[in-house]
Design a protein around this motif. Structure first.
Motif, PDB file in Angstrom:
ATOM      1  N   ASN A 255      29.173  69.909  60.514  1.00  0.00           N
ATOM      2  CA  ASN A 255      28.552  70.393  61.744  1.00  0.00           C
ATOM      3  C   ASN A 255      28.603  71.924  61.805  1.00  0.00           C
ATOM      4  O   ASN A 255      27.599  72.579  62.113  1.00  0.00           O
ATOM      5  CB  ASN A 255      29.274  69.807  62.956  1.00  0.00           C
ATOM      6  N   ASP A 256      29.762  72.483  61.479  1.00  0.00           N
ATOM      7  CA  ASP A 256      29.918  73.948  61.501  1.00  0.00           C
ATOM      8  C   ASP A 256      28.997  74.605  60.474  1.00  0.00           C
ATOM      9  O   ASP A 256      28.413  75.669  60.726  1.00  0.00           O
ATOM     10  CB  ASP A 256      31.368  74.330  61.223  1.00  0.00           C
ATOM     11  N   SER A 257      28.866  73.974  59.300  1.00  0.00           N
ATOM     12  CA  SER A 257      28.030  74.529  58.238  1.00  0.00           C
ATOM     13  C   SER A 257      26.561  74.532  58.642  1.00  0.00           C
ATOM     14  O   SER A 257      25.837  75.501  58.366  1.00  0.00           O
ATOM     15  CB  SER A 257      28.213  73.721  56.948  1.00  0.00           C
ATOM     16  N   VAL A 258      26.116  73.478  59.296  1.00  0.00           N
ATOM     17  CA  VAL A 258      24.721  73.399  59.741  1.00  0.00           C
ATOM     18  C   VAL A 258      24.445  74.461  60.801  1.00  0.00           C
ATOM     19  O   VAL A 258      23.415  75.149  60.761  1.00  0.00           O
ATOM     20  CB  VAL A 258      24.397  71.996  60.295  1.00  0.00           C
ATOM     21  N   GLU A 259      25.360  74.622  61.744  1.00  0.00           N
ATOM     22  CA  GLU A 259      25.192  75.647  62.775  1.00  0.00           C
ATOM     23  C   GLU A 259      25.151  77.039  62.150  1.00  0.00           C
ATOM     24  O   GLU A 259      24.351  77.896  62.543  1.00  0.00           O
ATOM     25  CB  GLU A 259      26.330  75.548  63.797  1.00  0.00           C
ATOM     26  N   TRP A 260      26.016  77.259  61.174  1.00  0.00           N
ATOM     27  CA  TRP A 260      26.045  78.551  60.473  1.00  0.00           C
ATOM     28  C   TRP A 260      24.729  78.792  59.747  1.00  0.00           C
ATOM     29  O   TRP A 260      24.185  79.897  59.783  1.00  0.00           O
ATOM     30  CB  TRP A 260      27.217  78.562  59.497  1.00  0.00           C
ATOM     31  N   ALA A 261      24.205  77.771  59.090  1.00  0.00           N
ATOM     32  CA  ALA A 261      22.952  77.907  58.336  1.00  0.00           C
ATOM     33  C   ALA A 261      21.812  78.336  59.249  1.00  0.00           C
ATOM     34  O   ALA A 261      20.989  79.187  58.876  1.00  0.00           O
ATOM     35  CB  ALA A 261      22.607  76.586  57.652  1.00  0.00           C
ATOM     36  N   ASN A 262      21.755  77.768  60.434  1.00  0.00           N
ATOM     37  CA  ASN A 262      20.683  78.110  61.368  1.00  0.00           C
ATOM     38  C   ASN A 262      20.812  79.519  61.933  1.00  0.00           C
ATOM     39  O   ASN A 262      19.816  80.106  62.357  1.00  0.00           O
ATOM     40  CB  ASN A 262      20.665  77.101  62.529  1.00  0.00           C
ATOM     41  N   SER A 263      22.012  80.062  61.923  1.00  0.00           N
ATOM     42  CA  SER A 263      22.250  81.374  62.531  1.00  0.00           C
ATOM     43  C   SER A 263      22.378  82.511  61.526  1.00  0.00           C
ATOM     44  O   SER A 263      22.436  83.679  61.909  1.00  0.00           O
ATOM     45  CB  SER A 263      23.533  81.327  63.389  1.00  0.00           C
ATOM     46  N   ASN A 264      22.441  82.174  60.227  1.00  0.00           N
ATOM     47  CA  ASN A 264      22.668  83.193  59.207  1.00  0.00           C
ATOM     48  C   ASN A 264      21.685  83.003  58.045  1.00  0.00           C
ATOM     49  O   ASN A 264      22.076  82.698  56.915  1.00  0.00           O
ATOM     50  CB  ASN A 264      24.109  83.123  58.690  1.00  0.00           C
ATOM     51  N   LYS A 265      20.412  83.195  58.333  1.00  0.00           N
ATOM     52  CA  LYS A 265      19.363  82.881  57.357  1.00  0.00           C
ATOM     53  C   LYS A 265      19.486  83.684  56.066  1.00  0.00           C
ATOM     54  O   LYS A 265      19.322  83.148  54.969  1.00  0.00           O
ATOM     55  CB  LYS A 265      17.988  83.100  58.001  1.00  0.00           C
ATOM     56  N   SER A 266      19.751  84.972  56.196  1.00  0.00           N
ATOM     57  CA  SER A 266      19.818  85.826  55.017  1.00  0.00           C
ATOM     58  C   SER A 266      21.003  85.454  54.129  1.00  0.00           C
ATOM     59  O   SER A 266      20.877  85.331  52.901  1.00  0.00           O
ATOM     60  CB  SER A 266      19.918  87.298  55.432  1.00  0.00           C
ATOM     61  N   GLU A 267      22.167  85.278  54.761  1.00  0.00           N
ATOM     62  CA  GLU A 267      23.354  84.921  54.000  1.00  0.00           C
ATOM     63  C   GLU A 267      23.208  83.516  53.407  1.00  0.00           C
ATOM     64  O   GLU A 267      23.652  83.251  52.289  1.00  0.00           O
ATOM     65  CB  GLU A 267      24.593  84.999  54.890  1.00  0.00           C
ATOM     66  N   LEU A 268      22.574  82.624  54.161  1.00  0.00           N
ATOM     67  CA  LEU A 268      22.321  81.278  53.657  1.00  0.00           C
ATOM     68  C   LEU A 268      21.492  81.337  52.383  1.00  0.00           C
ATOM     69  O   LEU A 268      21.792  80.650  51.401  1.00  0.00           O
ATOM     70  CB  LEU A 268      21.585  80.443  54.711  1.00  0.00           C
ATOM     71  N   ALA A 269      20.454  82.169  52.390  1.00  0.00           N
ATOM     72  CA  ALA A 269      19.593  82.293  51.215  1.00  0.00           C
ATOM     73  C   ALA A 269      20.391  82.771  50.002  1.00  0.00           C
ATOM     74  O   ALA A 269      20.197  82.279  48.884  1.00  0.00           O
ATOM     75  CB  ALA A 269      18.449  83.257  51.509  1.00  0.00           C
ATOM     76  N   SER A 270      21.295  83.696  50.221  1.00  0.00           N
ATOM     77  CA  SER A 270      22.134  84.197  49.120  1.00  0.00           C
ATOM     78  C   SER A 270      23.072  83.108  48.612  1.00  0.00           C
ATOM     79  O   SER A 270      23.252  82.932  47.401  1.00  0.00           O
ATOM     80  CB  SER A 270      22.953  85.399  49.587  1.00  0.00           C
ATOM     81  N   TYR A 271      23.662  82.365  49.542  1.00  0.00           N
ATOM     82  CA  TYR A 271      24.558  81.272  49.149  1.00  0.00           C
ATOM     83  C   TYR A 271      23.801  80.241  48.319  1.00  0.00           C
ATOM     84  O   TYR A 271      24.300  79.751  47.300  1.00  0.00           O
ATOM     85  CB  TYR A 271      25.134  80.602  50.391  1.00  0.00           C
ATOM     86  N   CYS A 272      22.600  79.881  48.769  1.00  0.00           N
ATOM     87  CA  CYS A 272      21.812  78.863  48.075  1.00  0.00           C
ATOM     88  C   CYS A 272      21.467  79.308  46.653  1.00  0.00           C
ATOM     89  O   CYS A 272      21.492  78.500  45.720  1.00  0.00           O
ATOM     90  CB  CYS A 272      20.535  78.561  48.853  1.00  0.00           C
ATOM     91  N   ALA A 273      21.166  80.571  46.503  1.00  0.00           N
ATOM     92  CA  ALA A 273      20.863  81.093  45.170  1.00  0.00           C
ATOM     93  C   ALA A 273      22.082  80.996  44.257  1.00  0.00           C
ATOM     94  O   ALA A 273      21.969  80.651  43.075  1.00  0.00           O
ATOM     95  CB  ALA A 273      20.401  82.543  45.273  1.00  0.00           C
ATOM     96  N   GLU A 274      23.254  81.252  44.816  1.00  0.00           N
ATOM     97  CA  GLU A 274      24.484  81.221  44.021  1.00  0.00           C
ATOM     98  C   GLU A 274      24.900  79.812  43.637  1.00  0.00           C
ATOM     99  O   GLU A 274      25.454  79.594  42.555  1.00  0.00           O
ATOM    100  CB  GLU A 274      25.613  81.911  44.796  1.00  0.00           C
TER     101      GLU A 274
END
Length: 333
Positions: A255-274
């Protein structure tokens, strides 16, 4: 008197020796106690939105519970994910909602714990479509004939008073990777496209317009709070039995990860690439607004699943493994 003093001294010394032995024995016993065995938990998710929803967990690898080691794996194809689940190799997995039904019907060893994402399908066109009547005589391109995107689209069109056999022509390709180029090249003018592929399409083809958000249509037609469940968290029943505290802690982290993903688009994109998500970074940022990532526990979504599974069964029983799952599919705390 001298004898009494000698006797008292002997007693004191004996007591000290015994106490020392006792402490020594206790220390030795404490040192010899084995450490609790570390359990490895296998968690699988498909490439795309479901993995994006837990990207924070995969990248940061927080401790879920002491003495547990989590092994995350991203499956490149639906077949790879299905094989992992059907062989019972995943303790926890995020799967398409119909795969959750198939796993339950075939193995009875997986139950639904919650949802990380609801419908992210969009009916788009390069032409001016103002209402469903404008679709008459048109060809609609979709992916996976007889699969959930197709069934969902057909059901919504029928509920909007279109005859899918005579009013429109339904055409199919096997994957989104085939669908997007056809729209870009102009070979298809109307299509059903999921995120994040939609963001990529709209970047490359500026005249693409969203006609309908199919999840919003589904909510309106079915008096649904969330829409149709698209990404489902399943837990192996045999694993849950002995690891309830871990599962509860993990779901809280999801739940926390999903909320974070919706609020941190740029950082999420970097995480996904890694971590190895195949979607390009710019598209991840663009897609979040329409991705419909949301964690909801099964206690709040039983109605959504029951309604959706009945939809799928009426159109294609095989999409659920032959039958609508009974109440046993829903995880109980």
């Amino acid at each position: 008197m001298k004898k009494l003093s000698t006797l008292l001294l002997s007693i004191v010394l004996s007591t000290g020796v015994l106490a020392g032995c006792s402490n020594s024995d206790n220390n030795k016993s404490a040192k010899e106690q084995p450490k609790p065995e570390t359990k490895t938990v296998a968690i699988a998710s498909p490439d795309g939105l479901p993995t994006m929803s837990i990207a924070k967990l995969i990248k940061e690898k927080p401790e879920i519970k002491e003495n547990y080691k989590v092994d995350y794996s991203i499956k490149a194809t639906p077949d790879e994910l299905s094989t992992t689940v059907m062989k019972g190799e995943a303790d926890i997995a995020i799967v398409p909602s119909n795969m959750a039904a198939i796993a339950y019907n075939k193995t009875k060893d997986y139950s639904i714990a919650g949802t990380t994402g609801f419908g992210s399908l969009y009916l788009v066109s390069t032409e001016d479509i103002n209402g469903y009547d404008d679709l008459k005589g048109m060809t609609i391109l979709n992916i996976g004939k007889g699969m959930t995107p197709d069934i969902t689209t057909q059901t919504i069109l029928k509920d909007r008073n279109l005859d899918v056999k005579s009013d429109v022509t339904l055409d199919y390709v096997n994957a989104v990777s085939e669908l997007v180029p056809m729209v870009i090249s102009g070979k298809a003018n109307i299509a059903v496209v999921p995120e994040p592929a939609l963001s990529a399409l709209m970047t490359k083809k500026e005249d693409v317009k969203i006609f309908k958000n199919l999840n919003d249509e589904y909510k309106e037609l079915n008096d649904s709070k969330y829409g149709f469940p698209q990404a489902t968290v399943i837990v192996k029943t045999s694993f849950l039995k002995d690891n309830k505290e871990f599962v509860e802690s993990f779901l809280t982290q999801v739940n926390d990860s999903v909320e974070w993903a919706n609020s941190n688009k740029s950082e999420l994109a970097s995480y996904c690439a890694e971590i190895g998500v195949s979607t390009e970074k710019p598209m991840i940022e663009k897609s979040i607004e329409r991705a419909n990532l949301k964690y909801v526990p099964i206690s709040d979504t039983k109605k959504e699943y029951t309604t959706y599974y009945n939809y799928l069964f009426e159109s294609n029983p095989k999409s659920l493994g032959g039958s609508v799952p009974d109440e046993g599919i829903f995880m109980e705390k």
